[in-house]
Design an enzyme around this catalytic site. Structure first.
Site, PDB file in Angstrom:
ATOM      1  N   ASN A   1     -25.894  12.542 -36.837  1.00 52.95           N
ATOM      2  CA  ASN A   1     -27.052  11.672 -36.618  1.00 52.95           C
ATOM      3  C   ASN A   1     -28.112  12.524 -35.939  1.00 52.95           C
ATOM      4  O   ASN A   1     -27.999  12.823 -34.754  1.00 52.95           O
ATOM      5  CB  ASN A   1     -26.647  10.486 -35.725  1.00 52.95           C
ATOM      6  CG  ASN A   1     -27.851   9.658 -35.310  1.00 52.95           C
ATOM      7  OD1 ASN A   1     -28.933   9.781 -35.883  1.00 52.95           O
ATOM      8  ND2 ASN A   1     -27.668   8.814 -34.304  1.00 52.95           N
ATOM      9  N   TRP A   2     -29.112  12.893 -36.711  1.00 48.86           N
ATOM     10  CA  TRP A   2     -30.148  13.780 -36.156  1.00 48.86           C
ATOM     11  C   TRP A   2     -31.088  13.054 -35.199  1.00 48.86           C
ATOM     12  O   TRP A   2     -31.907  13.678 -34.551  1.00 48.86           O
ATOM     13  CB  TRP A   2     -30.973  14.390 -37.302  1.00 48.86           C
ATOM     14  CG  TRP A   2     -30.256  15.431 -38.107  1.00 48.86           C
ATOM     15  CD1 TRP A   2     -28.978  15.890 -37.929  1.00 48.86           C
ATOM     16  CD2 TRP A   2     -30.783  16.161 -39.232  1.00 48.86           C
ATOM     17  NE1 TRP A   2     -28.673  16.850 -38.871  1.00 48.86           N
ATOM     18  CE2 TRP A   2     -29.774  17.033 -39.680  1.00 48.86           C
ATOM     19  CE3 TRP A   2     -32.001  16.144 -39.902  1.00 48.86           C
ATOM     20  CZ2 TRP A   2     -29.941  17.889 -40.768  1.00 48.86           C
ATOM     21  CZ3 TRP A   2     -32.176  17.000 -40.981  1.00 48.86           C
ATOM     22  CH2 TRP A   2     -31.161  17.867 -41.413  1.00 48.86           C
ATOM     23  N   LYS A   3     -30.999  11.744 -35.157  1.00 51.12           N
ATOM     24  CA  LYS A   3     -31.938  10.940 -34.361  1.00 51.12           C
ATOM     25  C   LYS A   3     -33.371  11.358 -34.712  1.00 51.12           C
ATOM     26  O   LYS A   3     -33.626  11.766 -35.842  1.00 51.12           O
ATOM     27  CB  LYS A   3     -31.651  11.088 -32.866  1.00 51.12           C
ATOM     28  CG  LYS A   3     -30.173  10.869 -32.523  1.00 51.12           C
ATOM     29  CD  LYS A   3     -29.976  10.626 -31.068  1.00 51.12           C
ATOM     30  CE  LYS A   3     -28.503  10.656 -30.748  1.00 51.12           C
ATOM     31  NZ  LYS A   3     -28.160   9.881 -29.580  1.00 51.12           N
TER      32      LYS A   3
ATOM     33  N   HIS B   1     -26.787   1.135 -34.677  1.00 52.02           N
ATOM     34  CA  HIS B   1     -26.651   2.177 -33.654  1.00 52.02           C
ATOM     35  C   HIS B   1     -27.100   1.598 -32.313  1.00 52.02           C
ATOM     36  O   HIS B   1     -28.035   0.800 -32.248  1.00 52.02           O
ATOM     37  CB  HIS B   1     -27.503   3.400 -34.028  1.00 52.02           C
ATOM     38  CG  HIS B   1     -27.219   4.579 -33.142  1.00 52.02           C
ATOM     39  ND1 HIS B   1     -27.761   4.703 -31.887  1.00 52.02           N
ATOM     40  CD2 HIS B   1     -26.426   5.671 -33.322  1.00 52.02           C
ATOM     41  CE1 HIS B   1     -27.317   5.828 -31.342  1.00 52.02           C
ATOM     42  NE2 HIS B   1     -26.505   6.428 -32.187  1.00 52.02           N
TER      43      HIS B   1
ATOM     44  N   GLU C   1     -28.852   2.673 -30.001  1.00 50.78           N
ATOM     45  CA  GLU C   1     -30.280   2.836 -29.671  1.00 50.78           C
ATOM     46  C   GLU C   1     -31.125   1.801 -30.407  1.00 50.78           C
ATOM     47  O   GLU C   1     -32.137   1.335 -29.891  1.00 50.78           O
ATOM     48  CB  GLU C   1     -30.720   4.276 -29.993  1.00 50.78           C
ATOM     49  CG  GLU C   1     -30.148   5.258 -28.977  1.00 50.78           C
ATOM     50  CD  GLU C   1     -29.935   6.665 -29.488  1.00 50.78           C
ATOM     51  OE1 GLU C   1     -30.548   7.044 -30.500  1.00 50.78           O
ATOM     52  OE2 GLU C   1     -29.138   7.392 -28.872  1.00 50.78           O
TER      53      GLU C   1
ATOM     54  N   GLU D   1     -18.734   3.655 -30.948  1.00 50.74           N
ATOM     55  CA  GLU D   1     -19.543   4.529 -30.100  1.00 50.74           C
ATOM     56  C   GLU D   1     -19.775   3.858 -28.752  1.00 50.74           C
ATOM     57  O   GLU D   1     -20.722   3.062 -28.611  1.00 50.74           O
ATOM     58  CB  GLU D   1     -20.902   4.808 -30.744  1.00 50.74           C
ATOM     59  CG  GLU D   1     -20.847   5.553 -32.046  1.00 50.74           C
ATOM     60  CD  GLU D   1     -22.135   6.330 -32.275  1.00 50.74           C
ATOM     61  OE1 GLU D   1     -22.067   7.551 -32.388  1.00 50.74           O
ATOM     62  OE2 GLU D   1     -23.209   5.705 -32.308  1.00 50.74           O
TER      63      GLU D   1
ATOM     64  N   GLY E   1     -24.776  10.745 -25.875  1.00 49.51           N
ATOM     65  CA  GLY E   1     -25.808  11.625 -25.322  1.00 49.51           C
ATOM     66  C   GLY E   1     -25.659  11.898 -23.841  1.00 49.51           C
ATOM     67  O   GLY E   1     -26.567  12.437 -23.212  1.00 49.51           O
TER      68      GLY E   1
ATOM     69  N   SER F   1     -20.758  12.021 -27.512  1.00 48.02           N
ATOM     70  CA  SER F   1     -20.555  13.347 -26.911  1.00 48.02           C
ATOM     71  C   SER F   1     -19.375  14.114 -27.515  1.00 48.02           C
ATOM     72  O   SER F   1     -18.642  14.794 -26.800  1.00 48.02           O
ATOM     73  CB  SER F   1     -20.414  13.229 -25.389  1.00 48.02           C
ATOM     74  OG  SER F   1     -21.610  12.723 -24.831  1.00 48.02           O
TER      75      SER F   1
ATOM     76  N   GLY G   1     -24.100  13.228 -32.588  1.00 43.56           N
ATOM     77  CA  GLY G   1     -25.525  13.286 -32.302  1.00 43.56           C
ATOM     78  C   GLY G   1     -25.973  14.697 -31.955  1.00 43.56           C
ATOM     79  O   GLY G   1     -26.232  15.521 -32.828  1.00 43.56           O
ATOM     80  N   GLY G   2     -26.033  14.997 -30.673  1.00 39.65           N
ATOM     81  CA  GLY G   2     -26.576  16.281 -30.213  1.00 39.65           C
ATOM     82  C   GLY G   2     -25.967  17.490 -30.899  1.00 39.65           C
ATOM     83  O   GLY G   2     -26.686  18.419 -31.302  1.00 39.65           O
TER      84      GLY G   2
HETATM   85  C1  PEP Z   1     -25.044   9.343 -31.624  1.00 40.66           C
HETATM   86  O1  PEP Z   1     -26.246   9.536 -31.570  1.00 40.66           O
HETATM   87  O2  PEP Z   1     -24.576   8.497 -32.397  1.00 40.66           O
HETATM   88  C2  PEP Z   1     -24.163  10.144 -30.780  1.00 40.66           C
HETATM   89  C3  PEP Z   1     -22.885   9.941 -30.810  1.00 40.66           C
HETATM   90  O3  PEP Z   1     -24.786  11.077 -29.979  1.00 40.66           O
HETATM   91  P1  PEP Z   1     -24.049  12.233 -29.105  1.00 40.66           P
HETATM   92  O4  PEP Z   1     -23.048  12.894 -30.003  1.00 40.66           O
HETATM   93  O5  PEP Z   1     -25.165  13.154 -28.712  1.00 40.66           O
HETATM   94  O6  PEP Z   1     -23.397  11.558 -27.955  1.00 40.66           O
END
Ligand code: PEP
Length: 249
Positions: free
Chosen positions: A9-11, A94, A96, A166, A172, A211, A232-233
């Site tokens: 997920n590049w956000k 998601h 967010e 999640e 994050g 994470s 994500g990251g």
């Molecule tokens: C996400 O954005 O869905 C996510 C899991 O982010 P991260 O891996 O950075 O926690």
């Protein structure tokens, strides 16, 4: 046997130049991977993904979708439009989107339905906040989020969908759910589906997100009910994302 899926997920990150470099590295790292790999990018980059990934094993998708088919919904993007750009997946619900953009369980369920209607595979994101976990409400929150979709779409709709657990407190933050914590919730999600359709539950892919890093991926993915990750990251760093894909097999 469920084939593992690792979805990035590049956000709201990326640029044409940075994406091209990242995708080149990903493509080069694909040989030898057993798992399925996908990236979910901001809408403007879907044409770029289609051009650069069409002849590869890497699949792609979007991070949200309108619940409406078409019409006067300024700023929205329909599921049919995502199909035109070759998307296979779309994230729905998601955390967010839920917390920053006010998407309710009902809206998430409507988006799930809209995605499936055109053949997209929704990746339905579920998860509790830290306050909800500390209040002992994890199972209730995740069940409520899941039931909203099952009530609206029917359990059979999950046969062509993916679920992602999640925990909001792990997204994050650098804090990952322990493999045991994640497994407990994944097993509960699968049981809830199994109570309605055991065969479907057995084949349902449930990803863990929050994470995930190269250092913790293998232990998470080794859990019985964890069928890959939503990343994500670490999805923005080619070496890290590929290492996580390797941990999935
Ligand atoms: C996400 O954005 O869905 C996510 C899991 O982010 P991260 O891996 O950075 O926690």
């Amino acid at each position: 046997m469920r084939k593992k899926l690792v979805a990035g997920n590049w956000k709201m990150h990326g640029s044409l130049q940075a994406n091209a470099a990242l995708l080149e590295r990903l493509k080069a790292g694909m040989p030898g991977l057993q798992c399925e790999v996908a990236v979910c990018a901001p809408f403007p980059y879907l044409a770029q993904l289609q051009a650069l990934l069409a002849s590869t094993q890497v699949r792609w998708g979007a991070q949200s979708v309108s619940e409406h088919v078409s019409g006067a919904y300024t700023g929205e993007v329909s599921a049919a439009m995502l199909c035109e750009f070759g998307c296979r997946y779309v994230l729905v619900g998601h955390s967010e989107r839920r917390s920053l953009f006010g998407e309710s369980d009902a809206v998430v369920a409507a988006k799930f339905v809209a995605a499936r209607e055109v053949g997209l595979v929704p990746i339905l994101c579920l998860g509790e906040t830290l306050a909800e976990r500390e209040a002992g409400a994890t199972a209730a929150v995740v069940s409520r989020q899941l039931d909203a979709v099952i009530d609206r779409a029917g359990v059979a709709a999950l046969a062509s969908a993916v679920v992602a657990y999640e925990p909001v407190w792990a997204i994050g933050t650098g804090v990952t759910a322990s493999p045991a914590q994640a497994q407990e919730v994944h097993a509960a999600i699968r049981k809830r589906v199994a109570d309605l359709d055991a065969g479907l539950a057995e084949g349902l892919r449930i990803l863990y997100g929050g994470s995930v890093k190269p250092q913790n991926a293998a232990e998470l993915f080794a859990q019985d009910d964890i069928d890959g990750g939503l990343i994500g990251g670490a999805a923005l760093v080619a070496d890290d994302f590929l290492a996580i894909c390797q941990a999935a097999g």
